[in-house]
Design an enzyme around this catalytic site. Structure first.
Site, PDB file in Angstrom:
ATOM      1  N   HIS A  54       0.782  -0.756  -0.023  1.00  0.00           N
ATOM      2  CA  HIS A  54      -0.296   0.138  -0.015  1.00  0.00           C
ATOM      3  C   HIS A  54       1.010   1.053  -0.208  1.00  0.00           C
ATOM      4  O   HIS A  54       2.117   1.379   0.141  1.00  0.00           O
ATOM      5  CB  HIS A  54      -1.023   0.103   1.365  1.00  0.00           C
ATOM      6  CG  HIS A  54      -1.554  -1.363   1.248  1.00  0.00           C
ATOM      7  ND1 HIS A  54      -2.706  -0.889   1.951  1.00  0.00           N
ATOM      8  CD2 HIS A  54      -2.300  -2.467   0.444  1.00  0.00           C
ATOM      9  CE1 HIS A  54      -3.895  -2.177   1.571  1.00  0.00           C
ATOM     10  NE2 HIS A  54      -3.108  -3.163   1.248  1.00  0.00           N
ATOM     11  N   CYS A  79      -6.193   2.444   5.558  1.00  0.00           N
ATOM     12  CA  CYS A  79      -6.694   0.990   6.166  1.00  0.00           C
ATOM     13  C   CYS A  79      -5.453   0.707   6.961  1.00  0.00           C
ATOM     14  O   CYS A  79      -4.904   0.899   7.864  1.00  0.00           O
ATOM     15  CB  CYS A  79      -6.128   0.147   4.883  1.00  0.00           C
ATOM     16  SG  CYS A  79      -4.614  -0.709   4.542  1.00  0.00           S
ATOM     17  N   GLU A  88       1.338   4.207   1.911  1.00  0.00           N
ATOM     18  CA  GLU A  88       1.517   4.230   3.317  1.00  0.00           C
ATOM     19  C   GLU A  88       3.440   3.345   3.328  1.00  0.00           C
ATOM     20  O   GLU A  88       3.713   3.843   4.551  1.00  0.00           O
ATOM     21  CB  GLU A  88       0.593   4.051   4.241  1.00  0.00           C
ATOM     22  CG  GLU A  88      -0.805   5.299   3.634  1.00  0.00           C
ATOM     23  CD  GLU A  88      -1.035   4.719   3.194  1.00  0.00           C
ATOM     24  OE1 GLU A  88      -2.335   5.554   2.772  1.00  0.00           O
ATOM     25  OE2 GLU A  88      -1.514   3.517   2.156  1.00  0.00           O
TER      26      GLU A  88
END
Length: 156
Positions: A54, A84, A56
């Site tokens: 992801h 998330c 991040e």
């Protein structure tokens, strides 16, 4: 750079790399408190075949490598979307101070990235989770933790 400029960069990364087919429309920037960019990331789930890639997480990995430490205390995560649960945990484990995001998790759910089931799962007792979880107590495992504590006494 300002919060708005850093957030705009995260959004730009989300657009550029999702249009290139690398993954979902998510971008992230790790910056110092005074607005200096340390690292950038974008969703690379499809391009790397890695469900943990992801935006991040990618940005945190790059920041840790650039700074030579896994402790990012004082740094800020700028994300094109509310992180998330996995990414929120990664920010917490990196000891970052703040998250600034644009789209909400509800916006993400609207386009097919719905984490509601994961948020619900986290709060359930082990025997009620949809992912089967079973704890087996092992003195050997406890001993490894005790040895770690005696050696280091710290989680950093």
């Amino acid at each position: 750079m300002s919060d708005r400029e850093l957030l705009a960069r995260a959004v730009e990364l989300s657009r550029t790399h999702s249009e290139a087919g690398e993954g979902g429309p998510f971008g992230a920037v790790v910056a110092t408190p005074d607005g200096r960019v340390v690292a950038e990331g974008w969703n690379q789930v499809l391009s790397h075949g890695d469900p943990t890639a992801h935006a991040e997480v990618v940005a945190i990995r790059r920041a840790a490598e650039a700074l030579g430490t896994h402790v990012l205390t004082g740094h800020v995560m700028y994300a094109s979307c509310e992180p998330c649960p996995m990414c929120l945990a990664a920010v917490a484990w990196a000891r970052m101070d703040r998250i600034v995001f644009a789209n909400s998790r509800h916006d993400a759910a609207r386009i097919g990235f719905d984490d509601a089931r994961i948020y619900e799962e986290i709060g359930r007792p082990l025997d009620q989770r949809w992912i089967a979880c079973e704890r087996v107590e092992m003195p050997e495992a406890e001993a490894v933790f005790d040895e770690w504590l005696a050696r280091n006494g710290t989680i950093y």
